[in-house]
Scaffold this motif. Structure first.
Motif, PDB file in Angstrom:
ATOM      1  N   SER A 131       0.818  -1.210   0.000  1.00  0.00           N
ATOM      2  CA  SER A 131       0.000   0.000   0.000  1.00  0.00           C
ATOM      3  C   SER A 131       0.854   1.264   0.000  1.00  0.00           C
ATOM      4  O   SER A 131       0.442   2.289  -0.537  1.00  0.00           O
ATOM      5  CB  SER A 131      -0.966  -0.010   1.186  1.00  0.00           C
ATOM      6  N   ASP A 166      -7.048  -4.317  -1.778  1.00  0.00           N
ATOM      7  CA  ASP A 166      -6.277  -4.977  -2.830  1.00  0.00           C
ATOM      8  C   ASP A 166      -4.929  -5.454  -2.317  1.00  0.00           C
ATOM      9  O   ASP A 166      -4.436  -6.511  -2.721  1.00  0.00           O
ATOM     10  CB  ASP A 166      -6.075  -4.030  -4.010  1.00  0.00           C
ATOM     11  N   ALA A 167      -4.323  -4.688  -1.417  1.00  0.00           N
ATOM     12  CA  ALA A 167      -3.042  -5.096  -0.830  1.00  0.00           C
ATOM     13  C   ALA A 167      -3.213  -6.344   0.028  1.00  0.00           C
ATOM     14  O   ALA A 167      -2.361  -7.245   0.001  1.00  0.00           O
ATOM     15  CB  ALA A 167      -2.458  -3.952   0.000  1.00  0.00           C
ATOM     16  N   SER A 194       1.002   2.354  -3.873  1.00  0.00           N
ATOM     17  CA  SER A 194      -0.189   3.185  -3.630  1.00  0.00           C
ATOM     18  C   SER A 194      -1.476   2.516  -4.129  1.00  0.00           C
ATOM     19  O   SER A 194      -2.250   3.110  -4.875  1.00  0.00           O
ATOM     20  CB  SER A 194      -0.026   4.579  -4.238  1.00  0.00           C
ATOM     21  N   ILE A 195      -1.670   1.278  -3.717  1.00  0.00           N
ATOM     22  CA  ILE A 195      -2.910   0.582  -4.030  1.00  0.00           C
ATOM     23  C   ILE A 195      -3.783   0.586  -2.785  1.00  0.00           C
ATOM     24  O   ILE A 195      -3.318   0.841  -1.680  1.00  0.00           O
ATOM     25  CB  ILE A 195      -2.650  -0.856  -4.530  1.00  0.00           C
ATOM     26  N   GLN A 196      -5.048   0.315  -2.979  1.00  0.00           N
ATOM     27  CA  GLN A 196      -5.978   0.336  -1.864  1.00  0.00           C
ATOM     28  C   GLN A 196      -5.673  -0.794  -0.888  1.00  0.00           C
ATOM     29  O   GLN A 196      -5.068  -1.806  -1.244  1.00  0.00           O
ATOM     30  CB  GLN A 196      -7.405   0.202  -2.370  1.00  0.00           C
ATOM     31  N   LEU A 197      -6.109  -0.613   0.341  1.00  0.00           N
ATOM     32  CA  LEU A 197      -5.803  -1.564   1.391  1.00  0.00           C
ATOM     33  C   LEU A 197      -6.410  -2.940   1.107  1.00  0.00           C
ATOM     34  O   LEU A 197      -5.765  -3.972   1.329  1.00  0.00           O
ATOM     35  CB  LEU A 197      -6.298  -1.030   2.739  1.00  0.00           C
TER      36      LEU A 197
END
Length: 92
Positions: free
Chosen positions: A34, A43-44, A38-41
């Motif tokens: 994340s 998706d992480a 910088s991906i959403q939580l």
């Protein structure tokens, strides 16, 4: 160390140790994914859980390929300590 005891320790490491290491890795990967990508939580978390299956099977295979049980447990302890440091440093 005799052969049956060596196999017993390897089986224990391949089952319990691989599970613990995969769990620690999945917890440690979430903040890294994340933060760096910088991906959403959500998706992480999903990606880290998928990677934990791969880590589990790799550790289970490596448990039987390393020549010494002492080196196996030393490596597992070192990797686990590094993952705990990552979890504590990136923890919220």
């Amino acid at each position: 160390m005799n052969y049956p005891l060596s196999i017993l320790f390897r089986v224990i490491n391949a089952s319990i140790g691989a599970y613990c290491l995969a769990t620690l890795a999945s917890i440690a990967i979430v903040p890294i994914l994340s933060a760096l990508f910088s991906i959403q939580l959500a998706d992480a978390v999903y990606c880290s859980l998928l990677l934990s299956y791969f880590i589990f099977f790799v550790v289970a295979i490596i448990s039987f390929s390393i020549s010494s049980v002492k080196h196996l447990y030393l490596g597992m302890t070192t990797i686990s300590a590094l993952l705990v440091i990552i979890i504590l440093s990136f923890g919220s």
